[in-house]
Write a protein that holds these residues in place. Sequence first.
Motif: not given
Length: 268
Positions: A138-145, A158-168, A190-193
């Motif tokens: 699962g996605n725990h954000t890109q930099n754990h901020l 933060e969410i989308a960058r981790c999502a992209d990496r998971l997708k790749q 929540a809205a951004q997720a």
Amino acid sequence: MTPFDRRGLLRMAAIGAAGSLASACSDSAAPATAPHAPTASATAGAATGAAGAASAPANADAAPPLAAGLPFEISTGPRSRPLVALTFHGQGDPKIASALLAEAERAGARVTVMAVGSWLDAQPAMARRVLDGGHELGNHTQNHLAISTLSADQAYAEIARCADRLKQLTGSVGRWFRPSQAQDCTPTVAAQARRAGYGHCLGYDLDSLDYTDPGAPAVSRTVLAAVQPGSVVSLHFGHTGTVTALPAILDGLHQRGLRAVTTSELLS
């Protein structure tokens, strides 16, 4: 009443609750809840988002379908089934992570790894290692901020960058999102997720406190003293005490008639 924990249902009414911060490494502060079920339009948008569908399998491999009617904010599974989900915050020494996964596999357990994107950047082989062991990512954000303190656009990044990496790495953004340095999603997060393609914010109802490095016996005692059917347990990679504690945890679960499964299986 659904089979889910009453507290999780009460959370759904707390739409306006303010976000709270966790400690810099624990993700376990007092919850700040923004649990609200997605609207039809939000759900549809998530299902077709650029980051991947919220209903997509947990990874590129098959994943069980989820039960109908799940809330957006999830912290437990059904109390009526003898299953628990051990969820790990994914970062740290890959050797420790691999040792922990091997311990789980020896016991026939499956876990959920909430991966930090920067960790996947540095250790891309770990994504496949997790999935090949029968676990899920699962996605725990890109930099754990401290994501609850960020603006909407910053949180989305933060969410989308981790999502992209998971997708790749795996072909999927994963099914689960967990906020960093927070136990629950604020309304903004929540809205951004949802915007990034996630249909659920995955919290937990049992904090192992393993990140404080109290020693393996203390970690296992904390988990086994409070675990119950449906529990979602928060644990961490990167701590040798957690690896040492895992066999005792899994044995204790077995003695209680409980089985460690992925979050998707817990909620299927």
